[in-house]
Design a protein around this motif. Structure first.
Motif, short mmCIF file in Angstrom:
data_model
loop_
_atom_site.label_atom_id
_atom_site.label_comp_id
_atom_site.label_asym_id
_atom_site.label_seq_id
_atom_site.Cartn_x
_atom_site.Cartn_y
_atom_site.Cartn_z
N ILE A 42 15.44 -20.54 -89.60
CA ILE A 42 14.81 -19.24 -89.85
C ILE A 42 15.86 -18.12 -89.81
O ILE A 42 15.94 -17.28 -90.71
CB ILE A 42 13.69 -18.96 -88.82
CG1 ILE A 42 12.52 -19.91 -89.06
CG2 ILE A 42 13.23 -17.51 -88.90
CD1 ILE A 42 11.46 -19.86 -87.98
N ALA A 43 16.68 -18.16 -88.77
CA ALA A 43 17.68 -17.10 -88.61
C ALA A 43 18.64 -17.07 -89.80
O ALA A 43 18.88 -16.01 -90.40
CB ALA A 43 18.46 -17.32 -87.32
N VAL A 44 19.18 -18.23 -90.15
CA VAL A 44 20.23 -18.26 -91.18
C VAL A 44 19.62 -18.01 -92.57
O VAL A 44 20.22 -17.34 -93.40
CB VAL A 44 20.99 -19.60 -91.13
CG1 VAL A 44 22.04 -19.66 -92.22
CG2 VAL A 44 21.64 -19.76 -89.76
N THR A 45 18.40 -18.53 -92.80
CA THR A 45 17.74 -18.28 -94.09
C THR A 45 17.51 -16.78 -94.27
O THR A 45 17.78 -16.22 -95.34
CB THR A 45 16.38 -19.00 -94.15
OG1 THR A 45 16.60 -20.40 -93.98
CG2 THR A 45 15.70 -18.78 -95.49
N ALA A 46 17.06 -16.13 -93.22
CA ALA A 46 16.82 -14.69 -93.32
C ALA A 46 18.10 -13.95 -93.69
O ALA A 46 18.11 -13.10 -94.58
CB ALA A 46 16.26 -14.15 -91.99
#
Lengths: 340, 291
Positions: free
Chosen positions: B176-180
């Motif tokens: 989630i963090a990296v996709t964002a």
């Protein structure tokens, strides 16, 4: 008649370039409204602001009483937007694309399948529905794009250059279809740099030039306002400017000639606005002959929207187009189009 | 072409209330549809999945072989390098997938497809982020299972079921963090060339400056500081721990950072914070494009 769209004093700059200087438009519900102008006149930017893809630098936009600035989501619900370049996912089938579109507009689930079947049939896409979009022709893609724009039954359909790049046949189909939509009460806003398109379709037209509205009325009214007939003549295929000016002075002295404009974009041809009289061509011909001036071509016509444009800007739409091509920076424009 | 396109116009009252507030159902509907599109694309173009599974296995086999004969005290506690490497490859694979998730969005933007989403009355543009994250999470799940099975066959052993569940939670936070962040870049950078350049610069250095390939104790102090600040390490160390200790506890110390020990729970909390921070940081970008 109620107002569907009200745009007041719209302004939009991209860095140094002012795309829209000052545009105000009132669009009535149930009409086809054409925005006409050469490339770079600010048509697309105006539409992008209307569709909430961009925030204007100044001005207000209201769609059915909803402000595009304070309630963009409300405006999005009212509009169907068909962009200039058809952006479809070639890995999806037509039906899958419409299913995605239906979800993005939150159509109630039970209504989705029948509604998709309906728009597919409406645009003659039923037999293509389950094939990959990658295999569609240009005309089919445009029709699918239209179907997507109509899927959620918007109050207003916004089309940016709906027939650019289409063959004549597909263009006629699209025109026919847009007329049919209007008949059913839909409001349609379209931009075009084709005079015939706006002339054939639009109930009202606004002519844009370099980011401002230079004329807005019904096409008939605009043409009538100009009055008289048009005569276009060339002394030679390419006339020297001195010779053209000599003819200009000469013809201006005739009492029934209202104006003579030299058009450098067409080899210094002369554009005359004259009283509608049957002997006009003969008189022009003999006047030039007596002065010892040559005559290469001569034609008379009723005023067109192009003449409206010419009267307001001093150049024809086609010339403006050609000039605009030189001024444009395609790379910068692509970036602008991507930036929001 | 005779059906009605357009339901008879309801009388327009300019003062009528506009839209009901966006609700969770709408958000779910659009997220599901956007995710479905990604899976249809994968189905019709399965090479990404094949490459995505084969590549980590090659990492595992080649890197495993490369360091097979490393000195025994290299890893501190006496475990084989193959056992050590598995967690690193799992995390790096999920990380790479998430990092590259901005690319399709960038292409959508360049082709104008993104405008289709932006003119639609989305409940929230976070559905675009959610769809990408869900897609990458599913991919990572498949990849992780493949990695676990293969390294199990190579003699590493298998994690417990609860350990496995926690691994997926850790990966979910990281994805989630990296996709964002990746989508944030896709919304900001001028084009895909620039995006690819940034991804290339970020990708491998973050791997080497983490505990994926070597333990903290093996690194010079400055690199220890970097690696202990690297979010990847906060995913790698817990997963490595879950792999090795079937009877794990939340309070087990998994990362000995130069500034103190970090527990399993601490690492997971750190990753959750990272995810929330990333989502928060791209919110203005999504808003800005609100036009």
């Amino acid at each position: 008649m109620t107002t569907a769209i009200s745009i007041q004093n719209l302004q939009k700059r991209y860095g140094e370039v002012t795309a829209v200087k000052n545009v105000s438009l009132e669009i009535q519900s149930g009409e086809i409204f054409g925005i006409l102008g050469p490339n770079g006149a600010g048509k697309t930017t105006t539409l992008r602001c209307l569709c909430t893809l961009m925030q204007p630098d100044a001005g207000t936009i209201e769609v059915m009483g909803i402000s595009a600035l304070s309630n963009p989501r409300g405006v999005r619900q009212k509009l169907g937007y068909v962009a200039q370049e058809v952006a479809l996912d070639k890995l999806l089938t037509g039906r899958e694309l419409l299913e995605l579109q239906a979800a993005l507009y939150h159509l109630p689930r039970p209504s989705i399948t029948p509604r998709i079947d309906e728009v597919l049939a409406l645009l003659g896409l039923t037999e293509w529905a389950d094939r990959l979009i990658g295999s569609y022709s240009g005309g089919l893609k445009k029709r699918l794009d239209l179907a997507a724009g109509l899927l959620h039954q918007p109050d207003i359909l916004v089309l940016d250059e709906p027939t650019v790049g289409l063959d004549i046949e597909s263009r006629t189909v699209v025109w026919q279809f847009l007329r049919q939509l209007r008949q059913q009460g839909m409001t349609i806003v379209l931009t075009s740099h084709y005079l015939e398109e706006v002339d054939a379709l639009a109930d009202h037209v606004a002519i844009l030039d370099r980011g401002t509205v230079i004329a807005a009325d019904t096409p008939t009214h605009l043409k009538h306002q100009l009055g008289g007939d048009r005569i276009t003549l060339k002394l030679r295929e390419f006339t020297a400017i001195e010779e053209a000016e000599q003819a200009q002075q000469l013809l201006t002295t005739l009492p029934w000639v209202h104006s003579v404009v030299i058009n450098p974009g067409q080899g210094n041809s002369l554009n005359l606005v004259v009283d509608a009289r049957p002997d006009a061509l003969n008189l022009v011909q003999s006047t030039l002959h007596q002065a010892g001036l040559p005559l290469f071509s001569l034609a008379q016509s009723k005023p067109s929207l192009d003449d409206v444009y010419l009267a307001a800007t001093g150049q024809t739409l086609m010339d403006a187009e050609l000039a605009a091509i030189g001024r444009r920076d395609p790379k910068a424009e692509r970036k602008q189009a991507m930036r929001r | 072409m005779s059906q009605s396109v357009f339901s008879p116009a309801t009388p327009v009252n300019p003062s009528q209330p506009t839209l009901p507030p966006a609700n969770l159902l709408d958000f779910g509907q659009e997220t599901f549809a956007l995710t479905r599109r990604l899976f249809i694309q994968l189905k019709r173009r399965p090479s990404t999945l094949v490459a995505g599974v084969v590549q980590p296995l090659m990492w595992l086999i080649l890197f495993g072989a490369l360091f097979q004969n490393a000195p025994q005290d290299f890893l501190g506690n006496s475990l084989a390098y193959g056992q050590f490497l598995g967690a690193g490859v799992i995390v790096f694979t999920a990380f790479s997938g998430a990092l590259n998730s901005g690319l399709p969005v960038m292409f959508d933007r360049e082709f104008g497809f993104l405008n289709r989403l932006l003119v639609a009355p989305l409940a929230s543009r976070f559905s675009i982020v959610a769809a990408s994250a869900l897609f990458i999470m599913t991919m990572s799940l498949v990849q992780t299972v493949a990695i676990i099975v293969v390294s199990g066959l190579l003699g590493t052993g298998f994690p417990t079921l609860s350990g496995l569940g926690l691994m997926f939670l850790i990966l979910a936070f990281l994805v989630i963090a990296v996709t964002a962040l990746s989508l944030g870049l896709a919304f900001t950078l001028p084009g895909h060339i620039e995006l690819i350049a940034v991804l290339l610069v970020v990708n491998l250095p973050l791997l080497f400056a983490s505990t994926a390939l070597a333990p903290l104790s093996f690194m010079p102090t400055w690199l220890q500081v970097v690696a202990a600040a690297n979010p990847l390490s906060y995913a790698i160390e817990p997963i490595r721990h879950l792999y090795l200790y079937p009877h794990w506890h939340w309070s087990d110390i998994v990362l000995q950072a130069p500034w103190g020990n970090v527990s399993l729970l601490g690492c997971i909390g750190g990753l959750l914070g990272f995810a929330l921070l990333s989502l928060l940081s791209i919110q203005p970008l999504l808003k800005r494009s609100l036009g």
